[in-house]
Scaffold this active site. Sequence first.
Site, PDB file in Angstrom:
ATOM      1  N   TRP A  74       0.637  -1.231  -0.046  1.00 14.08           N
ATOM      2  CA  TRP A  74      -0.016  -0.217  -0.168  1.00 14.08           C
ATOM      3  C   TRP A  74       0.545   1.592  -0.195  1.00 14.08           C
ATOM      4  O   TRP A  74       1.764   1.578   0.812  1.00 14.08           O
ATOM      5  CB  TRP A  74      -1.205  -0.331   1.154  1.00 14.08           C
ATOM      6  N   ASN A  98       7.349  -5.001   5.596  1.00 11.48           N
ATOM      7  CA  ASN A  98       6.054  -4.628   6.577  1.00 11.48           C
ATOM      8  C   ASN A  98       6.441  -3.647   7.431  1.00 11.48           C
ATOM      9  O   ASN A  98       7.325  -3.825   7.917  1.00 11.48           O
ATOM     10  CB  ASN A  98       5.402  -5.893   6.324  1.00 11.48           C
ATOM     11  N   GLY A  99       5.620  -2.589   7.592  1.00 13.67           N
ATOM     12  CA  GLY A  99       6.540  -1.467   9.266  1.00 13.67           C
ATOM     13  C   GLY A  99       7.245  -0.436   8.352  1.00 13.67           C
ATOM     14  O   GLY A  99       6.958  -0.070   7.475  1.00 13.67           O
ATOM     15  N   GLU A 479     -13.348   5.484  26.088  1.00 17.13           N
ATOM     16  CA  GLU A 479     -13.392   4.331  25.452  1.00 17.13           C
ATOM     17  C   GLU A 479     -12.841   3.552  26.027  1.00 17.13           C
ATOM     18  O   GLU A 479     -13.542   2.339  26.198  1.00 17.13           O
ATOM     19  CB  GLU A 479     -11.995   4.424  23.993  1.00 17.13           C
ATOM     20  N   LYS A 483     -15.368  -0.610  25.801  1.00 10.54           N
ATOM     21  CA  LYS A 483     -14.852  -1.817  25.938  1.00 10.54           C
ATOM     22  C   LYS A 483     -14.525  -2.641  26.674  1.00 10.54           C
ATOM     23  O   LYS A 483     -15.649  -3.728  26.638  1.00 10.54           O
ATOM     24  CB  LYS A 483     -13.174  -1.107  25.490  1.00 10.54           C
ATOM     25  N   GLU A 486     -18.561  -3.234  26.910  1.00  8.34           N
ATOM     26  CA  GLU A 486     -19.502  -3.122  25.686  1.00  8.34           C
ATOM     27  C   GLU A 486     -18.625  -5.275  26.017  1.00  8.34           C
ATOM     28  O   GLU A 486     -19.406  -6.378  25.070  1.00  8.34           O
ATOM     29  CB  GLU A 486     -18.231  -3.429  24.352  1.00  8.34           C
ATOM     30  N   HIS A 502     -17.831  16.894  40.767  1.00  8.70           N
ATOM     31  CA  HIS A 502     -18.944  17.095  41.091  1.00  8.70           C
ATOM     32  C   HIS A 502     -20.466  15.561  40.463  1.00  8.70           C
ATOM     33  O   HIS A 502     -21.192  15.966  39.710  1.00  8.70           O
ATOM     34  CB  HIS A 502     -19.705  17.502  39.378  1.00  8.70           C
TER      35      HIS A 502
END
Length: 607
Positions: A74, A98-99, A479, A483, A486, A502
Amino acid sequence: MCGIIGIIGKQDASTALLEGLKRLEYRGYDSAGIATLSNGRIERRRAEGKILNLQNRVDTQPIPGRTGIGHTRWATHGVPNEKNAHPHATERVAIVHNGIIENFQELRREVLKSECTLASDTDTEIIVHLIDQRLQAGLSPTDATGQVLKLLRGAFSLGIIFAGHENLMIAARQGSPLAIGIGDGESYLGSDAIALAPLTQRIIYLEDGDWAVMSPESVQIFDSADNEVERAIKISALSGAAIGKGGYRHYMLKEIYEQPQVIGDTLHAFINPTTRTVALPPLSFDLASIKKMTLIACGTSFFACLIAKYWLEKIARISVEVDIASEFRYREATMEEGGAALFISQSGETIDTLAALRYARSQKQHILSIVNAPESAIARESDTILHTNAGPEIGVASTKAFTTQLTVLACLCIALAKARNAISDDEQARLVNALTEVPARAAEILNHDERIAEIASAISDSRDALYLGRGTSYAVALEGALKLKEISYIHAEGYAAGEMKHGPIALIDEDMPVIVIAPTDDLLDKTISNVEQVMARGGRLIFISDKNGVARIDDANAETITLPAVDAFVAPILYTIPVQLLAYHVAVIKGTDVDQPRNLAKSVTVE
C-alpha cells in the site's frame, strides 16, 4: 496492510508466490512484486495496480526458480508506482518489508556516504543497501543481516533472499506479524497464516525480536540477543476461523496485537520520512481556507473525534464541532457554506453516519471521510477518502480500527496546522517524528501484557468501574469504559477527571475500580490531584502512566501499569492499548463471547 509471502523448496516459486499474494489481497494494496533466484541470480517482476497486472508481467516474462519472495504494497510517501514496489534489490540481495523504520533518515545518510544510487523513495531500500555493503565487505548473508538488524529501530517484518544462495532465506520480526510455514522439503514465509493456508498446516509464529535462517529442510530461530530459541509449531486448519485468528484465542486479541503493523502501514500512506512532512490525498478544496471543521461519528469512532478536537484546536488553531451522528442531523444545524465535515466509520456503512454526511452535503460542506473500507457507501459519497489501512477487523469491539483512525487524524491535524501556518517546519518535523515512533512503542506495550492480565483478574468480579482522564486522556477513558461494557458486561463510565468531584466521587469505595489514564503532559499535576482524592476514599486505583507518573503514586494498594515515555501528542494512541487489553482479559476471565458480544453487530446499518 502490506503483505509478505516467501517460499524456498521444490516447486516453481513464481506460481506459489502469485497465488499467495492473491490470498493477501484483502489487506489492501496498490502495487505488487515478486523476486526469485534464477540460476543463482536475483530476478524481479513488479507492477503497479492489481495482482493481475503482475500476473500478466510474469506470463510474458517468466522467472524460474524455487526460492522467492513476494509482496503486496500500500503506497507510502510518493506515488504508487513500479519503482516503489517491493521487492527492493541489488545484484546481491532482495528484500520485502512490512512496517516502518524509525531511524530511516539516520541510516539513509550512512548509505549515501558510499555514493550508491537510490532507486526508490522508500525506507525499505535503505535496508537493502546496508546489507549489500556488508556482503561486499566479505560478510556472509547471515552475519551481514544480523549486523543490520541491530541498526534498525521501529516496527517491521522482513523476508530476504541472496544471490547464489538458493537454499537460504532470512526472516525477521519486530512488532509486525510474521509466520513461517513448515512443509515437506520446503519452508514458507507469510505475513499471516492465510497466505500459507494451501501450502501447509504447520505454522511457527515468530515473536518480537526473532529472526530466522530458513532452508528447505530446516528453520533456525534466534532472539534479539542472537540466542538460538525454539518456537512452537502450531497446527492450523486450512480454512475458517482458526486460520483467521492467526494462532490467537480470539480475533480481538489478534487485532490488538496487529496494531504496531497497521499503525505503521497507515503512517506510510501519509508521512514522508525523508522530509518529515505529511501529505494528504489530493483535495477538492484549499485546506488553508477552512475556518471550521465538523467531526461526526458513532461509538468508538466518536471518541476518535473527541481526541481530534483537542489536537485540531490546540495545534491547528481551528474551530471544531464534534457530534454523534445519530443526533446531529435532527438538530438541523446551520453549517456555514464552505466548511469541512469529516465522517469516521470503520465499515463505511454506518447508516447514522451516512445520513449525517448527506445532511452536511446539503449544507454545502466539503466532505472528508476516514474509513477502513474504501469501496464503502460513505467513501463513495465523500470528496476525499482518508484510508486507515487497518485491514479486516473481525472482532465487534473496535481496536486496531480506532488506533488507525487516530493515526490518520493526527496526520490530518499536522497537515491542516501547516496549511494554516499554525506550526513551523521544525514543529511539523517534531510531531512527525513522534508519530513515527508509535509502532515500536506500541510493540513495547504489548510485550507487557502479563501485567495487565494480572490486574484484570483482580477486578473481574466488579459490578462497576470508573475511568478518569484529562485532555485527550478523557476520550481514552470513555473508550476504556466502552470496551469494558461491550465485552465483559461490567457497568463502566468514563469521566473527565476534573468532573469527579461533581458527582462520581460519591460512588468511590473499596469495591470500585478507578482506572486513571495519566500520561506525562501539562495536565499531569491536576490528574495526580484527582488521584489523591480517589486514594483518600479507599478506591481501588489502577494508574496508567509512564515512569515519571507512576513514581508519584504513593499508595501500596494502588495497581500501576507503566508505559514508555512518549510525546504527549501521540499519547492517546498508545494509552488506548492497555485499556483494550484490560477489557479483553476481564472478558476472558468472565467467559463472555469476546468477539461477538451479545446484542452487538460489527456494522450498524439500521437507525
